[in-house]
Design a protein around this motif. Structure first.
Motif, PDB file in Angstrom:
ATOM      1  N   PRO A  99       0.762  -1.401  -0.164  1.00  0.00           N
ATOM      2  CA  PRO A  99      -0.039   0.043   0.002  1.00  0.00           C
ATOM      3  C   PRO A  99       0.683   1.300   0.012  1.00  0.00           C
ATOM      4  CG  PRO A  99       0.191  -0.744   2.182  1.00  0.00           C
ATOM      5  CD  PRO A  99       0.940  -2.031   1.289  1.00  0.00           C
ATOM      6  N   ASN A 100       0.308   2.275  -0.249  1.00  0.00           N
ATOM      7  CA  ASN A 100       1.149   3.706  -0.299  1.00  0.00           C
ATOM      8  C   ASN A 100       0.170   4.573   0.634  1.00  0.00           C
ATOM      9  OD1 ASN A 100       1.618   6.330  -0.832  1.00  0.00           O
ATOM     10  ND2 ASN A 100       2.371   5.726  -2.844  1.00  0.00           N
ATOM     11  N   PRO A 101       0.520   4.658   2.139  1.00  0.00           N
ATOM     12  CA  PRO A 101      -0.202   5.326   3.147  1.00  0.00           C
ATOM     13  C   PRO A 101      -0.398   7.120   2.692  1.00  0.00           C
ATOM     14  CG  PRO A 101       1.935   4.964   3.857  1.00  0.00           C
ATOM     15  CD  PRO A 101       1.808   4.020   2.689  1.00  0.00           C
ATOM     16  N   ASP A 102       0.733   7.440   1.824  1.00  0.00           N
ATOM     17  CA  ASP A 102       0.671   8.794   1.575  1.00  0.00           C
ATOM     18  C   ASP A 102      -0.558   9.267   0.602  1.00  0.00           C
ATOM     19  OD1 ASP A 102       2.917   9.661   2.929  1.00  0.00           O
ATOM     20  OD2 ASP A 102       4.496   8.813   1.459  1.00  0.00           O
ATOM     21  N   VAL A 103      -0.695   8.365  -0.389  1.00  0.00           N
ATOM     22  CA  VAL A 103      -1.876   8.692  -1.111  1.00  0.00           C
ATOM     23  C   VAL A 103      -3.175   8.516  -0.320  1.00  0.00           C
ATOM     24  CG1 VAL A 103      -3.460   7.889  -3.218  1.00  0.00           C
ATOM     25  CG2 VAL A 103      -0.804   7.800  -3.194  1.00  0.00           C
ATOM     26  N   LEU A 104      -3.296   7.587   0.677  1.00  0.00           N
ATOM     27  CA  LEU A 104      -4.414   7.415   1.386  1.00  0.00           C
ATOM     28  C   LEU A 104      -4.653   8.694   2.492  1.00  0.00           C
ATOM     29  CD1 LEU A 104      -4.265   3.582   2.346  1.00  0.00           C
ATOM     30  CD2 LEU A 104      -5.687   4.652   0.482  1.00  0.00           C
ATOM     31  N   CYS A 105      -3.521   9.211   2.936  1.00  0.00           N
ATOM     32  CA  CYS A 105      -3.482  10.271   3.992  1.00  0.00           C
ATOM     33  C   CYS A 105      -4.271  11.374   3.203  1.00  0.00           C
ATOM     34  CB  CYS A 105      -2.223  10.632   4.360  1.00  0.00           C
ATOM     35  SG  CYS A 105      -2.114  11.866   5.725  1.00  0.00           S
ATOM     36  N   ASN A 106      -3.583  11.897   2.179  1.00  0.00           N
ATOM     37  CA  ASN A 106      -4.175  12.798   1.040  1.00  0.00           C
ATOM     38  C   ASN A 106      -5.838  12.690   0.939  1.00  0.00           C
ATOM     39  OD1 ASN A 106      -1.691  14.616   0.925  1.00  0.00           O
ATOM     40  ND2 ASN A 106      -0.883  13.206  -0.771  1.00  0.00           N
ATOM     41  N   GLN A 162       4.755  16.390  -6.656  1.00  0.00           N
ATOM     42  CA  GLN A 162       3.855  15.541  -5.800  1.00  0.00           C
ATOM     43  C   GLN A 162       2.717  15.149  -6.146  1.00  0.00           C
ATOM     44  OE1 GLN A 162       4.743  18.184  -2.197  1.00  0.00           O
ATOM     45  NE2 GLN A 162       5.553  16.318  -1.193  1.00  0.00           N
ATOM     46  N   THR A 163       2.234  15.446  -7.573  1.00  0.00           N
ATOM     47  CA  THR A 163       1.023  15.073  -7.974  1.00  0.00           C
ATOM     48  C   THR A 163       0.738  13.775  -8.035  1.00  0.00           C
ATOM     49  OG1 THR A 163       1.688  15.008 -10.167  1.00  0.00           O
ATOM     50  CG2 THR A 163       0.650  17.059  -9.629  1.00  0.00           C
ATOM     51  N   PHE A 164       1.875  12.748  -8.091  1.00  0.00           N
ATOM     52  CA  PHE A 164       1.543  11.294  -7.977  1.00  0.00           C
ATOM     53  C   PHE A 164       0.831  11.067  -6.368  1.00  0.00           C
ATOM     54  CE2 PHE A 164       2.585   7.123  -5.950  1.00  0.00           C
ATOM     55  CZ  PHE A 164       2.712   6.273  -7.362  1.00  0.00           C
ATOM     56  N   PHE A 165       1.054  12.036  -5.498  1.00  0.00           N
ATOM     57  CA  PHE A 165       0.308  11.496  -4.016  1.00  0.00           C
ATOM     58  C   PHE A 165      -1.026  12.163  -3.973  1.00  0.00           C
ATOM     59  CE2 PHE A 165       5.037  11.483  -3.320  1.00  0.00           C
ATOM     60  CZ  PHE A 165       5.193  10.131  -3.030  1.00  0.00           C
ATOM     61  N   LEU A 166      -1.304  12.950  -4.898  1.00  0.00           N
ATOM     62  CA  LEU A 166      -2.550  13.727  -4.999  1.00  0.00           C
ATOM     63  C   LEU A 166      -3.476  13.136  -5.959  1.00  0.00           C
ATOM     64  CD1 LEU A 166      -1.315  17.319  -4.869  1.00  0.00           C
ATOM     65  CD2 LEU A 166      -2.030  16.092  -2.996  1.00  0.00           C
ATOM     66  N   CYS A 167      -3.143  11.834  -6.354  1.00  0.00           N
ATOM     67  CA  CYS A 167      -3.974  11.207  -7.650  1.00  0.00           C
ATOM     68  C   CYS A 167      -5.437  10.857  -7.179  1.00  0.00           C
ATOM     69  CB  CYS A 167      -3.323  10.226  -8.174  1.00  0.00           C
ATOM     70  SG  CYS A 167      -3.397   8.542  -6.968  1.00  0.00           S
ATOM     71  N   GLN A 168      -5.884  10.786  -5.578  1.00  0.00           N
ATOM     72  CA  GLN A 168      -7.318  10.686  -5.230  1.00  0.00           C
ATOM     73  C   GLN A 168      -7.795  11.893  -4.699  1.00  0.00           C
ATOM     74  OE1 GLN A 168      -8.436   7.093  -5.197  1.00  0.00           O
ATOM     75  NE2 GLN A 168      -6.855   7.379  -6.817  1.00  0.00           N
ATOM     76  N   ILE A 169      -7.310  12.839  -5.036  1.00  0.00           N
ATOM     77  CA  ILE A 169      -7.749  14.408  -4.410  1.00  0.00           C
ATOM     78  C   ILE A 169      -9.288  14.492  -4.910  1.00  0.00           C
ATOM     79  CG2 ILE A 169      -6.667  15.715  -6.150  1.00  0.00           C
ATOM     80  CD1 ILE A 169      -6.301  18.006  -4.025  1.00  0.00           C
ATOM     81  N   PRO A 170     -10.124  14.701  -4.123  1.00  0.00           N
ATOM     82  CA  PRO A 170     -11.824  14.930  -4.424  1.00  0.00           C
ATOM     83  C   PRO A 170     -11.756  16.488  -5.080  1.00  0.00           C
ATOM     84  CG  PRO A 170     -11.475  14.636  -2.031  1.00  0.00           C
ATOM     85  CD  PRO A 170      -9.894  14.880  -2.407  1.00  0.00           C
ATOM     86  N   GLN A 171     -12.550  16.515  -6.200  1.00  0.00           N
ATOM     87  CA  GLN A 171     -12.774  17.595  -7.016  1.00  0.00           C
ATOM     88  C   GLN A 171     -13.015  18.827  -6.219  1.00  0.00           C
ATOM     89  OE1 GLN A 171     -13.189  20.246 -10.284  1.00  0.00           O
ATOM     90  NE2 GLN A 171     -11.986  18.285 -10.129  1.00  0.00           N
ATOM     91  N   VAL A 353       6.485  -4.443 -10.070  1.00  0.00           N
ATOM     92  CA  VAL A 353       5.192  -3.723  -9.913  1.00  0.00           C
ATOM     93  C   VAL A 353       4.671  -4.674  -9.006  1.00  0.00           C
ATOM     94  CG1 VAL A 353       3.088  -3.040 -11.101  1.00  0.00           C
ATOM     95  CG2 VAL A 353       5.230  -2.967 -12.307  1.00  0.00           C
ATOM     96  N   CYS A 354       3.738  -3.871  -7.911  1.00  0.00           N
ATOM     97  CA  CYS A 354       3.222  -4.698  -7.174  1.00  0.00           C
ATOM     98  C   CYS A 354       1.774  -4.268  -6.832  1.00  0.00           C
ATOM     99  CB  CYS A 354       3.860  -4.452  -5.615  1.00  0.00           C
ATOM    100  SG  CYS A 354       5.517  -4.643  -5.499  1.00  0.00           S
ATOM    101  N   ALA A 355       0.791  -5.515  -6.324  1.00  0.00           N
ATOM    102  CA  ALA A 355      -0.538  -5.153  -6.226  1.00  0.00           C
ATOM    103  C   ALA A 355      -0.737  -4.283  -4.935  1.00  0.00           C
ATOM    104  CB  ALA A 355      -1.549  -6.304  -5.907  1.00  0.00           C
ATOM    105  N   GLY A 356      -1.556  -3.481  -4.893  1.00  0.00           N
ATOM    106  CA  GLY A 356      -1.715  -2.515  -3.690  1.00  0.00           C
ATOM    107  C   GLY A 356      -0.965  -1.076  -4.237  1.00  0.00           C
ATOM    108  N   GLN A 357      -0.233  -1.162  -4.930  1.00  0.00           N
ATOM    109  CA  GLN A 357       0.452   0.342  -5.364  1.00  0.00           C
ATOM    110  C   GLN A 357      -0.769   1.217  -6.270  1.00  0.00           C
ATOM    111  OE1 GLN A 357       4.049  -1.484  -7.257  1.00  0.00           O
ATOM    112  NE2 GLN A 357       5.341  -0.370  -6.023  1.00  0.00           N
ATOM    113  N   PHE A 358      -0.512   2.184  -6.481  1.00  0.00           N
ATOM    114  CA  PHE A 358      -1.374   3.161  -7.405  1.00  0.00           C
ATOM    115  C   PHE A 358      -0.417   3.231  -8.500  1.00  0.00           C
ATOM    116  CE2 PHE A 358      -3.458   3.931  -3.188  1.00  0.00           C
ATOM    117  CZ  PHE A 358      -4.797   4.281  -3.719  1.00  0.00           C
ATOM    118  N   ILE A 359      -1.347   3.198  -9.580  1.00  0.00           N
ATOM    119  CA  ILE A 359      -0.796   3.802 -11.021  1.00  0.00           C
ATOM    120  C   ILE A 359      -1.554   4.882 -11.068  1.00  0.00           C
ATOM    121  CG2 ILE A 359      -2.543   2.407 -11.974  1.00  0.00           C
ATOM    122  CD1 ILE A 359      -0.513   2.040 -14.385  1.00  0.00           C
TER     123      ILE A 359
END
Length: 390
Positions: A99-106, A162-171, A353-359
């Motif tokens: 997993p990527n906790p930085d993406v989830l935290c954002n 750091q847009t990678f870590f913001l890929c789930q940011i709500p509109q 490449v690992c399952a759980g990572q974000f593309i």
């Protein structure tokens, strides 16, 4: 100085104690905004047996706000972080994911809980962060348009983007988010801090890694939260067991696996949580490490769903992507899966490449969204193909 727009006067800045949020606070104040510095308490230091920097960061954040004469607040998101980020982090490791906790935290904390707190409790008009990213509404929302959608754009500093870590940011949150340092190089940010006598922050070592792991190594940390398992280490080509291990959660695909007495360097090519088997290969360029495709959960599109992937269509959408934020962008083709996720064909075979990572997907200068990888396609070794792109 005058405000850029009367629409936004009060701004809550997520302040971390680091130089990026410090310079963001300085720039916001110089532009005339009514700034409140908010330090987010996301992790309870009592949980930390290592050396978490929480107390030092808190002191530095408060020192900065005092120096700049802006209000300072501490907000407790420990319970939210535990439930929305940390529990998911542990569960996915148990399942054999990475997993990527930085993406989830954002996604769940900074641009959800913090955004709601700032708008609804502090009565602010917008939030700001020290992320290296840009918005089509401008770094200070100078191009804001009500009832319009906003795009997430790459930062000027390519290495710090750091847009990678913001890929789930709500509109909704992005529409009212300022990125004051998005059009600055890191060197420029440090220079601004130096020129404005923010020496306590300027001289501070930049934090790396995840606070809740602290100074411990990962294996020590994860062992406190995941039951101990035992499993076999199997060499793919021979099919023979060459050792044992204490749980697949300790390891990631592509990671070197040191095996006592084994003559060659071995690397993890596959792991299975159900059986706890870890399959290894000899050499970092082995075909078993490379895949040509993968499948994801339903994606999050930040601004708009690509036209070819909208309802009723099943066309191919071509874009750039990366699955680690430091990797160069590569091409891929996307089609919808039967579960509303994505099936992704990669232009070039990729390793580790690992399952759980974000593309994360890009179209020119725009970060258009991202999705969590749920499974990887067969390796080149399985397909009987050789590695031609290294």
């Amino acid at each position: 100085m005058h405000l850029i727009r009367n629409t936004f006067k009060r701004v809550a800045l997520g302040i971390s104690g680091g130089v990026d949020s410090a310079v963001s606070a300085l720039l916001l104040k110089k532009k005339g905004f009514d700034v409140t510095g908010v330090f987010m308490k996301n992790w309870d230091p009592l949980e930390e047996s290592g050396n978490c920097s929480y107390n030092y960061d808190l002191e530095d954040a408060e020192w900065l706000c005092t120096k700049l004469e802006i209000p300072f607040k501490v907000v407790d998101f420990v319970k939210d972080y535990w439930n929305d980020v940390f529990v998911k982090f542990i569960d996915e490791y148990i399942q054999g994911f990475t997993p990527n906790p930085d993406v989830l935290c954002n996604k769940y904390i900074k641009f959800n809980k913090f955004f709601d707190y700032s708008i609804n409790y502090l009565n602010c008009d917008a939030i700001a962060t020290g992320h290296y990213a840009n918005s089509s509404f401008g770094n200070f929302l100078e191009y804001y348009k009500s009832n319009s959608r906003v795009q997430l754009l790459k930062a000027k500093d390519v290495k710090k983007d750091q847009t990678f870590f913001l890929c789930q940011i709500p509109q909704l949150a992005l529409q009212k988010t300022m990125f004051p340092v998005g059009n600055l190089m890191k060197s420029e940010v440090k220079q601004i801090a130096h020129e404005n006598e923010l020496h306590r922050i300027y001289k501070k070592r930049e934090s790396v890694g995840i606070c809740f792991i602290g100074s411990r190594n990962f294996k020590e940390f994860i062992s406190e939260y995941v039951p101990k398992y035992s499993g076999r280490i199997i060499h793919i080509e021979s099919g023979k067991q060459i050792g044992t291990h204490s749980g697949v959660h300790h390891w990631g695909v592509g990671q070197r696996f040191r095996i006592a007495g084994f003559p060659k360097r071995t690397y993890i090519a596959q792991k299975t949580a159900e059986t706890q088997d870890v399959l290894v290969v000899s050499g970092h360029d082995h075909e078993a490490l490379y895949i040509k495709g993968l499948e994801t959960e339903p994606p999050h599109w930040i601004c708009d769903i690509p036209e070819s992937l909208q309802d009723g269509r099943n066309s191919v959408f071509t874009c750039d992507f990366r699955f680690q934020h430091t990797h160069p962008l590569l091409k891929c083709d996307l089609v919808k899966s039967s579960e509303q996720g994505l099936i992704i064909n990669l232009e070039k075979p990729l390793s580790s490449v690992c399952a759980g990572q974000f593309i994360v997907f890009y179209k020119e200068n725009e970060c258009i969204g991202g999705a969590k990888i749920i499974r990887c396609g067969p390796s080149l070794f399985t397909l009987g193909e050789t590695v031609t792109v290294l």
